[in-house]
Scaffold this active site. Structure first.
Site, mmCIF file in Angstrom:
data_model
loop_
_atom_site.group_PDB
_atom_site.id
_atom_site.type_symbol
_atom_site.label_atom_id
_atom_site.label_comp_id
_atom_site.label_asym_id
_atom_site.label_seq_id
_atom_site.Cartn_x
_atom_site.Cartn_y
_atom_site.Cartn_z
ATOM 1 C CB ALA A 75 10.066 1.747 5.762
ATOM 2 C CG ASN A 76 9.133 -0.871 0.511
ATOM 3 O OD1 ASN A 76 9.247 0.293 0.138
ATOM 4 N ND2 ASN A 76 9.928 -1.828 0.092
ATOM 5 C CB ILE A 131 -0.974 0.022 1.194
ATOM 6 C CG1 ILE A 131 -0.220 -0.128 2.528
ATOM 7 C CG2 ILE A 131 -2.035 -1.041 1.059
ATOM 8 C CD1 ILE A 131 -1.130 -0.039 3.740
ATOM 9 N N GLY A 189 8.490 3.832 0.262
ATOM 10 C CA GLY A 189 9.234 5.030 0.606
ATOM 11 C C GLY A 189 10.721 4.794 0.470
ATOM 12 N N GLY A 190 11.505 5.831 0.747
ATOM 13 C CA GLY A 190 12.947 5.725 0.608
ATOM 14 C C GLY A 190 13.577 4.834 1.660
ATOM 15 C CE LYS A 204 5.971 3.190 7.740
ATOM 16 N NZ LYS A 204 5.879 4.635 8.072
ATOM 17 C CG ASP A 235 9.112 13.368 6.725
ATOM 18 O OD1 ASP A 235 9.079 14.460 6.119
ATOM 19 O OD2 ASP A 235 9.071 12.269 6.152
#
Length: 592
Positions: free
Chosen positions: A24-25, A18, A21-22, A41, A135
């Site tokens: 983590a997925n 879903i 990212g740089g 994550k 962030d």
């Protein structure tokens, strides 16, 4: 590589990806124990090899898991599974604020304030727990259909920033929401999150970002130098009180911002009060830029110098410093410089050289596959590694029983001397003893044998040869290729036999079937037919009165069928006829 259906920690089943990212997925997963969907994550593989990074990631992720607030995504679990470092979180069905902005353009004033009230309330709770997000951006804020928001991505951002601010010399976080102090490399505080929330508030009301550029460096420089564009110039309907909140939150100098997220939250609560809508524009108490600060200090120094006019005598005295005293001063400066130099060298040795010299040596985990446990232990200990006293066991059809299957950490991984290594030994092949499945539902049995024991199950139809009146279910097992008690291994096959269903039995009585009709029917389906006759005047001779098989039940080849057929009563005797005749004559005479 994470694949669909893969289980993390033998508990969390991966359904689909879903987000990527740089660092983590994120995957949609299913918690097989608590029966709920979760978001998983998983740290990218290229970062999981850094032991220092992994330790800090775990520490920060565990800190994030302690946050409990309705506007913060709940962290359920943190762990590691075969080198995969993961965080299991609450799964939110909704969209991000970024997706909402792309769809709507901008939000109404009341919608934006409601979102910011929830955002500041959640961040105030995080800051009270000494956790900085670092962030914050619309992509990291989920909004549910009922309007509730959930702040995401705690833990990862903290771990990354606690390790280093850069990856390939680029500042972490989205540059469009980056505080000036973070862009200049000065580090982050809770006020850095307040700046990001101010930029988000600006975007919610305007539908666009305040600072844009051709590259990240240009945008970061604008955050550091350019004043924030005024919202009221483009939309005078926005109250001055609201613009003041944005101006105060996005001040370049952290001293001019809110002291904490709670103060910003309280300011938002009264922003639309009548006595605040037309308040005076917010003015910064401290200089916004270093240039302004230096200019102010210089101006103050100039004013002080002009108020002190030295006469000629004072100037003369000030310039006539004895040469000998000057030499003594130079000597003191040299000694102090030497001491400072030695102090710096000592600090460098203590903090940089000594850790390198005294740090444990890195070794590569050797291969122990197929070795005896004792031999593997000796091999690991010779490299300076510790061996877990608990030897784990797993089933294997490739490795001989009591031989080593694998180690954790796995073969080839670089680890520090003294690291504890767990050995996994083989239990050998798994042997399954076949049970008696006759009379059971073949679908249930097939599912268990295939999923739990890894067997190959074949299903075949078989003609029923039983001549009894037993009626079988369509999915009932009537035979098996391996007898009960047989042994079978994973990957081997077994055949289950089910009845060869041909049709269903009709209602022969209601449909007026004759015995000849039934014989044709029995020949067609190869049935074992038994015919019985019953004298009756209620049915026409030769018609079926009843049948042994239930109407609508399944027909199998070789099934027995018994029918009862009507038979006309036999002729009465001559004596009965004469008696009946006499009776009739008497009746006639009486009638005359």
């Amino acid at each position: 590589m994470i694949t669909k259906g893969q289980k993390i920690n033998d508990r969390y089943e991966v359904i689909r990806s879903i987000g990527e990212g740089g660092m983590a997925n994120v995957y949609l997963g299913y918690d097989t124990i608590l029966d709920r969907n979760v978001a998983i994550k998983i740290l990218r593989g290229d970062l999981s090899n850094d032991e220092k990074f992994v330790r800090r990631f775990q520490r920060e992720a565990l800190s994030a898991s302690s946050l409990a607030h309705p506007n913060i995504v709940e962290v359920y679990d943190v762990g590691e599974d075969n080198g995969l470092y993961y965080i299991v979180m609450e799964y939110i069905e909704g969209k991000t604020l970024k997706q909402l902005l792309k769809k709507r353009g901008s939000l109404t004033l009341s919608e934006a304030i409601d979102i910011m009230l929830q955002l500041t309330d959640g961040m105030a709770h995080a800051h009270d727990s000494y956790i900085i997000h670092r962030d914050l951006k619309p992509q990291n804020v989920m909004i549910k259909d009922d309007g509730q928001i959930k702040i995401t991505d705690f833990g990862i951002a903290m771990a990354l920033n606690s390790t280093q601010l850069t990856q390939t010399n680029s500042v972490m976080g989205s540059v469009h929401y980056l505080p000036p102090e973070q862009a200049s490399g000065k580090g982050c505080t809770t006020k850095s999150d307040i700046y990001s929330m101010g930029i988000i508030f600006y975007e919610l009301l305007s539908g666009s970002l305040p600072f844009k550029g051709d590259n990240a460096v240009e945008i970061a420089l604008k955050h550091m130098r350019d004043p924030l564009p005024s919202l009221r110039e483009d939309n005078p309907a926005i109250p001055q009180s609201v613009e003041n909140i944005i101006r105060k939150a996005t001040a370049k100098n952290p001293k001019n911002r809110y002291d904490d997220a709670k103060s910003m939250h309280l300011d938002l609560l009264t922003a639309l009060d009548d006595d605040r809508i037309n308040e005076e524009p917010y003015k910064y108490k401290y200089p916004e830029h270093e240039v302004e600060k230096r200019a102010k200090v210089k101006e103050e120094n100039t004013d002080n110098d002009s108020s002190k006019d030295l006469d000629d005598e004072e100037v003369t005295v000030a310039t006539k410093v004895p040469q000998k005293e000057g030499k003594k001063t130079n000597l003191v400066i040299i000694i102090l410089a030497i001491i400072l130099f030695l102090l710096v060298v000592g600090l460098i040795i203590v903090f940089f050289v000594l850790p390198i010299v005294t740090a444990p040596k890195t070794v590569s985990v050797p291969s122990c596959v197929g070795l005896k446990v004792s031999a593997c232990e000796k091999k690991l200990q010779n490299l300076g590694l510790e061996v877990n006293t608990t030897i784990e066991a797993e089933e294997s059809d490739e490795i001989e029983k009591n031989r080593v299957i694998r180690t954790d950490p796995e073969e080839g991984r670089s680890i520090k001397e003294g690291t504890v290594v767990t050995i996994y030994k083989s239990l050998g092949e798994e042997i399954y003893v076949v049970e008696d499945y006759l009379g059971k539902n073949y679908i249930e049995v097939q599912t268990i044998l295939e999923t739990k024991y890894g067997l190959v199950v074949n299903i075949e139809k078989k003609d029923v040869t039983d001549t009894s009146d037993k009626e079988y279910e369509e999915q009932e097992i009537i035979g098996q290729s391996l007898a009960a008690g047989s042994e079978i291994k994973e990957g081997e096959s077994i055949t289950l036999f089910i009845p060869n269903v041909m049709d269903t039995f009709p209602d022969m009585n209601a449909e007026g079937w004759t015995v000849d009709d039934v014989r044709v029917f029995a020949d067609k389906y190869q049935l074992n037919l038994t015919v019985q006759e019953q004298e009756t005047t209620q049915y026409e001779a030769g018609k079926v009165i009843s049948q042994s098989r239930t109407v609508g039940s399944q027909i199998y080849k070789g099934t027995s069928l018994r029918i009862v057929v009507a038979k006309a009563p036999e002729n009465t005797s001559s004596e009965d006829k004469e008696t009946n005749s006499g009776d009739n004559t008497t009746d006639k005479d009486e009638n005359s």
